[in-house]
Write a protein that holds these residues in place. Structure first.
Motif, PDB file in Angstrom:
ATOM      1  N   PHE A   1       0.889  -1.203  -0.061  1.00 26.66           N
ATOM      2  CA  PHE A   1       0.111  -0.207  -0.073  1.00 26.66           C
ATOM      3  C   PHE A   1       0.796   1.289  -0.025  1.00 26.66           C
ATOM      4  O   PHE A   1       0.300   2.346   0.435  1.00 26.66           O
ATOM      5  CB  PHE A   1      -0.836  -0.003   1.272  1.00 26.66           C
TER       6      PHE A   1
ATOM      7  N   SER B   1     -11.116   6.379   3.974  1.00 32.73           N
ATOM      8  CA  SER B   1     -11.220   5.100   4.646  1.00 32.73           C
ATOM      9  C   SER B   1     -10.138   4.756   5.370  1.00 32.73           C
ATOM     10  O   SER B   1      -9.929   3.732   5.921  1.00 32.73           O
ATOM     11  CB  SER B   1     -11.740   3.957   3.732  1.00 32.73           C
ATOM     12  N   MET B   2      -8.947   5.531   5.349  1.00 33.03           N
ATOM     13  CA  MET B   2      -7.822   5.446   6.001  1.00 33.03           C
ATOM     14  C   MET B   2      -8.020   6.152   7.391  1.00 33.03           C
ATOM     15  O   MET B   2      -7.097   5.828   8.531  1.00 33.03           O
ATOM     16  CB  MET B   2      -6.685   6.164   5.377  1.00 33.03           C
TER      17      MET B   2
ATOM     18  N   PHE C   1      -6.878   3.908  10.568  1.00 29.75           N
ATOM     19  CA  PHE C   1      -5.357   3.504  10.555  1.00 29.75           C
ATOM     20  C   PHE C   1      -4.684   4.721  11.230  1.00 29.75           C
ATOM     21  O   PHE C   1      -4.067   5.393  10.496  1.00 29.75           O
ATOM     22  CB  PHE C   1      -4.980   3.033   9.323  1.00 29.75           C
TER      23      PHE C   1
ATOM     24  N   GLY D   1      -0.301   0.526   8.648  1.00 37.28           N
ATOM     25  CA  GLY D   1      -1.353   0.810   7.595  1.00 37.28           C
ATOM     26  C   GLY D   1      -2.107  -0.655   7.250  1.00 37.28           C
ATOM     27  O   GLY D   1      -2.176  -1.699   8.226  1.00 37.28           O
ATOM     28  N   PRO D   2      -2.987  -0.676   6.263  1.00 35.88           N
ATOM     29  CA  PRO D   2      -3.484  -1.989   5.707  1.00 35.88           C
ATOM     30  C   PRO D   2      -2.876  -3.163   5.822  1.00 35.88           C
ATOM     31  O   PRO D   2      -1.369  -3.089   5.418  1.00 35.88           O
ATOM     32  CB  PRO D   2      -4.215  -1.306   4.615  1.00 35.88           C
TER      33      PRO D   2
ATOM     34  N   HIS E   1      -7.714  -7.329   1.359  1.00 34.95           N
ATOM     35  CA  HIS E   1      -7.244  -6.297   2.336  1.00 34.95           C
ATOM     36  C   HIS E   1      -8.298  -5.688   3.391  1.00 34.95           C
ATOM     37  O   HIS E   1      -9.484  -5.614   2.873  1.00 34.95           O
ATOM     38  CB  HIS E   1      -6.083  -5.265   1.833  1.00 34.95           C
ATOM     39  N   ASN E   2      -7.729  -4.990   4.547  1.00 31.70           N
ATOM     40  CA  ASN E   2      -8.783  -4.296   5.327  1.00 31.70           C
ATOM     41  C   ASN E   2      -8.795  -2.691   5.091  1.00 31.70           C
ATOM     42  O   ASN E   2      -9.240  -2.106   5.909  1.00 31.70           O
ATOM     43  CB  ASN E   2      -8.195  -4.636   6.762  1.00 31.70           C
ATOM     44  N   ARG E   3      -8.610  -2.089   4.050  1.00 28.85           N
ATOM     45  CA  ARG E   3      -8.796  -0.761   3.615  1.00 28.85           C
ATOM     46  C   ARG E   3     -10.066  -0.812   2.839  1.00 28.85           C
ATOM     47  O   ARG E   3     -10.213  -1.307   1.849  1.00 28.85           O
ATOM     48  CB  ARG E   3      -7.722  -0.271   2.840  1.00 28.85           C
TER      49      ARG E   3
END
Length: 766
Positions: free
Chosen positions: A134, A158-159, A162, A191-192, A365-367
């Motif tokens: 990322f 959507s960050m 994090f 991060g993601p 991924h989790n983003r």
């Protein structure tokens, strides 16, 4: 300390609008101020960037001039203005917190492919982001796909979930760093992360997930990969078993698949790449580029045609997935993660549910993805760049028109839908939505509209839609207008095509042009289905000057997927017979043949059409190329692919008072078949004929009217052969031709045209 009374100093306030957020604009201003001896402040607002600057008069003037000259490469300044303000005392130059302003908006930056600096770091073992999927900076990475609302700051993306680690925070706060206020900034610490799911269980994370994912592909499996704007389905482009399984699972029997290779050098092994293609491939948008195939090694990915659609990796994860190695395929299928005609999937659970029978693993991924965005598609045509689908990398960049108009929401067409928000002189055309006759796509349409209204704080004065009463986009628009108590303006489909090409070329909206609007389906003012239209007019109004002769379409939309029915109906209507049994008749049963003839004779369940798209379908079926199709335009695409480039002849044709008669064309095609001429020769002659007809029609109009400009719009102009032939014939006559270059010529441009027509007519009538 500045002496306020000194005539040598002054202060100004600068307001800049355009693509100036998420592209490194504030650090650019900070460093420029430091270099030119300016003190003051800069901040993002909902409407753009605002600067207060104090310094020596000559430094202020130099500072202001250099903003436009040296702005960051991904930025775009639409307007820049300055006013004098009281001379303020600033100890230095500072970047202030962003400010939200009700009722105003700033341009939302599109998603941009990984930049060279980040790519270098990605594969640098000494870099702390080595192989981090990322990696991004102010010059690249996700933008539109992760934003919830403006201004474009991390808490509104959507960050937000994090929190930055200390090292990332230091970079984020350092104006001299290229990651200063890069909202998606992250590293492996904060991060993601990527995870591989198999049978709903995590079987690997980070490097392990990547290694196992590549192994799935290498062993002939199918991987579902979560990209920037949605899931993609990935497999070895050389593995026929994997491709056939993918086609079966996606319900996509023959439509071409998009391909991805690690670099342009690899693509050159399979495609003939010209300089325009290379420029597109390597542009910051990294779209899919359709190019002539060099050989047949990947022909199974695009059956029946002689082109391939390639793109380069555009995220760090794509680079890691496609990374060359001796035992890994050098070309991958990289197609949308969906079942045919449905929207791309963006959430894990829905992906597991819908793609579980197709994919052997899910690299997730989790983003979160906020805005679904499919890949953009382009092709070059005789040194001309044509958008086929405008989405990732371009949406939601506006198209600027030549006149300020009232605010319009335009709902677009049924197929290849996009919608438009027109604000003053800026038209914000949505990302590619798709075909609204699919329920899931229609739900995505509604959701995307709501997201756009929220993002731009948009409240329309007018709603515009197509005149077709059965379009879901029309139904949606009517409901919106009724609920909000605002005017609804219905726009004829091909007038929208005319206005779209006029508008995106920056021409005056009331300029009179001749428009060749060739497509498959457009609701006519007489209730017939138009599509081979020759119009004159502007965005204000139009007149139908000519069209293809009306032909019967038996069963309406049923025939669109069965071109043999169209060919039989056309030939029967024209009273043509042959000494040989022609391919469409061989494909039809005796009973069906009788039904089609009876329908034509009695006018039962028959729609009249002047569609150019249906004419191409009929000719394709007539000469035995494609009797039934599995995707829109297939018969015409394969007809184009077979055309013999050495054949320069054309058929005789007749134009009666603007009506293009078809009997002589079909009679000539049948004669060529009876003389055993090849499909390639017949296809070339047919294409040459349509180009000649187009030119003749225009010349006839120009002889009677003082119009000097021609615009070409409609999905048929995606046919590179026909486009080149027509442009060449027109230019030989000294006729100026305007084409689409920012929007697709297909129905992806319709909402833009609707918005212009509705806006200018409402403004003038009001």
């Amino acid at each position: 300390m500045i002496n306020n009374s000194s005539p040598l100093y002054k202060s100004i306030r600068i307001t800049i609008c355009g693509v100036v957020q998420g592209v490194g604009f504030r650090p650019f201003i900070y460093n420029l101020a430091s270099k030119t001896g300016i003190s003051g402040t800069v901040k993002n607002t909902s409407s753009g960037v605002v600067i207060e600057a104090t310094g020596l008069i000559e430094n202020i003037d130099s500072f202001y001039d250099q903003i436009s000259l040296y702005a960051p490469p991904l930025s775009r300044i639409d307007t820049i203005s300055k006013i004098d303000i009281p001379c303020n005392q600033y100890p230095d130059f500072r970047i202030l917190e962003s400010e939200s302003q009700p009722g105003s908006f700033s341009l939302v930056p599109p998603d941009i492919a990984t930049c060279p600096d980040c790519l270098k770091e990605l594969f640098d073992p000494a870099n702390r982001r080595y192989r981090y999927p990322f990696i991004n900076c102010t010059n690249c990475g996700p933008r539109f796909s992760i934003i919830e609302r403006m201004p474009y700051d991390r808490p509104f993306t959507s960050m937000a979930d994090f929190p930055l680690c200390r090292e990332c925070h230091d970079e984020y706060m350092d104006p001299s760093n290229r990651r200063f206020h890069a909202q998606p900034i992250a590293c492996a610490v904060c991060g993601p992360i990527i995870s591989l799911y198999q049978n709903h269980f995590v079987t690997g994370i980070q490097d392990d997930a990547l290694e196992k994912s590549r192994k799935i592909i290498q062993e002939g499996g199918i991987l579902a990969l979560k990209g920037i704007g949605g899931y993609q389905l990935v497999c070895d482009a050389f593995n026929l078993d994997a491709i056939m399984r993918l086609r079966k699972g996606k319900l996509r029997s023959s439509k071409p698949f998009a391909l991805m290779a690690y670099d342009a050098k690899t693509i050159e092994n399979f495609c003939k790449i010209n300089s325009e293609d290379l420029s597109l491939l390597q542009s910051p948008q990294h779209p899919i580029v359709i190019m002539p195939a060099k050989n047949n090694l990947l022909a199974h990915n695009a059956p029946g045609i002689q082109t391939l659609g390639f793109m380069l990796p555009y995220t760090p994860l794509h680079y890691l997935i496609t990374e060359p190695s001796s035992d890994f395929p050098e070309v991958l299928v990289m197609t949308s993660g969906n079942i045919s005609e449905e929207p791309m999937l963006i959430e894990e659970e829905s992906a597991f549910s819908r793609l579980g029978d197709i994919a052997d693993g899910f690299l997730a991924h989790n983003r979160p993805i906020i805005n679904r965005v499919d890949d953009s598609v382009y092709k070059s045509c005789n040194h001309y760049l044509m958008p086929m689908r405008r989405s990732r990398g371009h949406s939601p960049d506006p198209v600027i028109i030549s006149e300020v108009l009232p605010s319009v929401f335009a709902s677009g067409a049924l197929l290849k839908n996009s919608f438009t928000l027109l604000i003053k002189n800026q038209a914000f055309i949505s990302q590619f939505i798709g075909d609204l006759d699919n329920l899931e796509t229609y739900k995505e349409y509604e959701s995307a509209i709501q997201n756009s209204f929220d993002l731009f704080q948009f409240s329309p004065e007018i709603v515009a839609c197509d005149q077709h009463p059965d379009f879901l986009s029309t139904t949606f628009a009517k409901k919106m207008a009724e609920i909000n108590g605002i005017p609804l303006i219905e726009v004829q489909h091909h007038h929208a095509h005319l206005a779209a090409c006029l508008g995106e070329n920056g021409l005056p909206l009331d300029k009179e042009v001749i428009a060749l609007c060739y497509d498959g389906t457009g609701y006519g003012t007489d209730g017939a289905i138009w599509g081979g239209e020759i119009l004159t007019g502007s965005a204000v109004s139009y007149k139908r000057m000519g069209h293809l002769e009306y032909m019967p379409l038996p069963g309406g939309d049923l025939s669109i997927k069965k071109p043999y029915r169209i060919a039989i109906a056309y030939l029967h209507s024209l009273g043509l017979a042959s000494t040989k049994l022609l391919p469409p008749f061989e494909h039809s049963s005796k009973q069906e043949l009788q039904v089609i003839r009876a329908q034509v004779d009695k006018g039962l369940n028959v729609i009249k059409t002047s569609s150019m798209g249906r004419l191409f379908d009929a000719v394709s079926a007539l000469i035995g190329i494609q009797q039934e199709v599995s995707y829109e335009g297939q018969a015409a695409i394969e007809l184009e692919a077979l055309a013999d480039p050495a054949e320069k002849g054309h058929y005789t044709y007749s134009i009666d008072n603007g009506i293009i008669l078809l009997e002589s064309i079909f009679r000539s095609v049948i004669e060529d078949l009876e003389q055993d001429n090849t499909a390639g020769v017949i296809s070339a002659r047919f294409h040459n004929t349509i180009a000649q007809i187009s030119c003749s029609s225009i010349v006839n109009i120009m002889a009677d009217m003082s119009i000097d400009t021609v615009v070409l719009s409609g999905g048929v102009w995606q046919n590179s052969l026909l486009l080149n032939l027509t442009i060449n014939v027109l230019r030989e006559k000294g006729i100026s031709v305007k084409l689409h270059s920012k929007l697709p010529p297909n129905d992806g441009c319709i909402s833009f045209g609707q918005s212009i027509i509705a806006g200018i007519n409402y403004k003038r009538n009001k």
